[in-house]
Design an enzyme around this catalytic site. Structure first.
Site, PDB file in Angstrom:
ATOM      1  N   SER A  60      -2.801   0.339 -10.600  1.00 15.88           N
ATOM      2  CA  SER A  60      -2.166   1.709 -10.370  1.00 15.88           C
ATOM      3  C   SER A  60      -0.770   1.825 -11.403  1.00 15.88           C
ATOM      4  O   SER A  60      -0.363   2.845 -11.287  1.00 15.88           O
ATOM      5  CB  SER A  60      -1.585   1.596  -8.832  1.00 15.88           C
ATOM      6  OG  SER A  60      -0.535   0.679  -8.498  1.00 15.88           O
ATOM      7  N   LYS A 103       5.560   0.043  -7.701  1.00 15.47           N
ATOM      8  CA  LYS A 103       5.352   1.275  -8.068  1.00 15.47           C
ATOM      9  C   LYS A 103       6.792   1.627  -8.838  1.00 15.47           C
ATOM     10  O   LYS A 103       7.659   0.823  -8.681  1.00 15.47           O
ATOM     11  CB  LYS A 103       5.310   2.109  -6.833  1.00 15.47           C
ATOM     12  CG  LYS A 103       4.124   1.917  -6.024  1.00 15.47           C
ATOM     13  CD  LYS A 103       2.911   2.277  -6.775  1.00 15.47           C
ATOM     14  CE  LYS A 103       1.675   2.152  -5.637  1.00 15.47           C
ATOM     15  NZ  LYS A 103       0.438   2.112  -6.426  1.00 15.47           N
TER      16      LYS A 103
END
Length: 168
Positions: A60, A103
């Site tokens: 991701s 993230k």
């Protein structure tokens, strides 16, 4: 009679030597225990409030983070509320508290962000941050689950120690 006294004296001296040895062993064990407790506490504090190594798995955050990269991460910024937009953080997952995610912070509390999945503007609630992966097509993040509570953030990634690509 002198033989008996001599034998008794010899036994007493032998006991004193044994007691001295036992005392030395107990003293050394106590010293080692104190040393382990002291430096164990220091190591725990460094890990809890200082720096740690973090293994990043998944796709991701590509290309910035590839599957298997190892980062030096610090926790002080989290505890002192010094995180800012653009920082890459390690946090507990929205869905599974046993899983950690890496993230990037896109918005802080009070900021407004456009969610391109729901096609709406969202204001980040108090005590939350908006996290997204750099690889938008392969990331499950705040766009899917909403803002993440700040309390779930564990660390800020500082420096890539080892790259899975071998050029870190």
């Amino acid at each position: 009679m002198t033989g008996t006294v001599f034998t008794a004296l010899k036994k007493s001296l032998s006991r004193i030597k044994v007691l001295g040895t036992v005392k030395t062993v107990v003293h050394k064990c106590g010293a080692v225990t104190v040393w382990l407790a002291k430096y164990g506490c220091i190591a725990c504090c460094i890990s809890q409030y200082g720096v740690q190594l973090t293994l990043c798995e998944g796709h991701s955050m590509e290309p910035y983070i590839t599957n298997g990269d190892i980062f030096l991460a610090e926790r002080y910024s989290v505890y002192t509320y010094r995180l800012k937009v653009g920082d890459v953080v390690g946090a507990r997952s929205h869905k599974d508290p046993h899983m950690y995610i890496c993230k990037r912070i896109i918005a802080m509390e009070g900021d407004t962000v456009f969610n391109n999945i729901t096609k709406e503007h969202i204001q980040v609630p108090r005590g939350h941050v908006w996290l997204e992966g750099d690889n938008k097509d392969n990331s499950i993040d705040s766009r899917d689950h909403g803002a993440l509570p700040y309390a779930l953030i564990q660390s800020r990634l500082l420096y890539k120690i080892l790259s899975a690509r071998g050029n870190g």
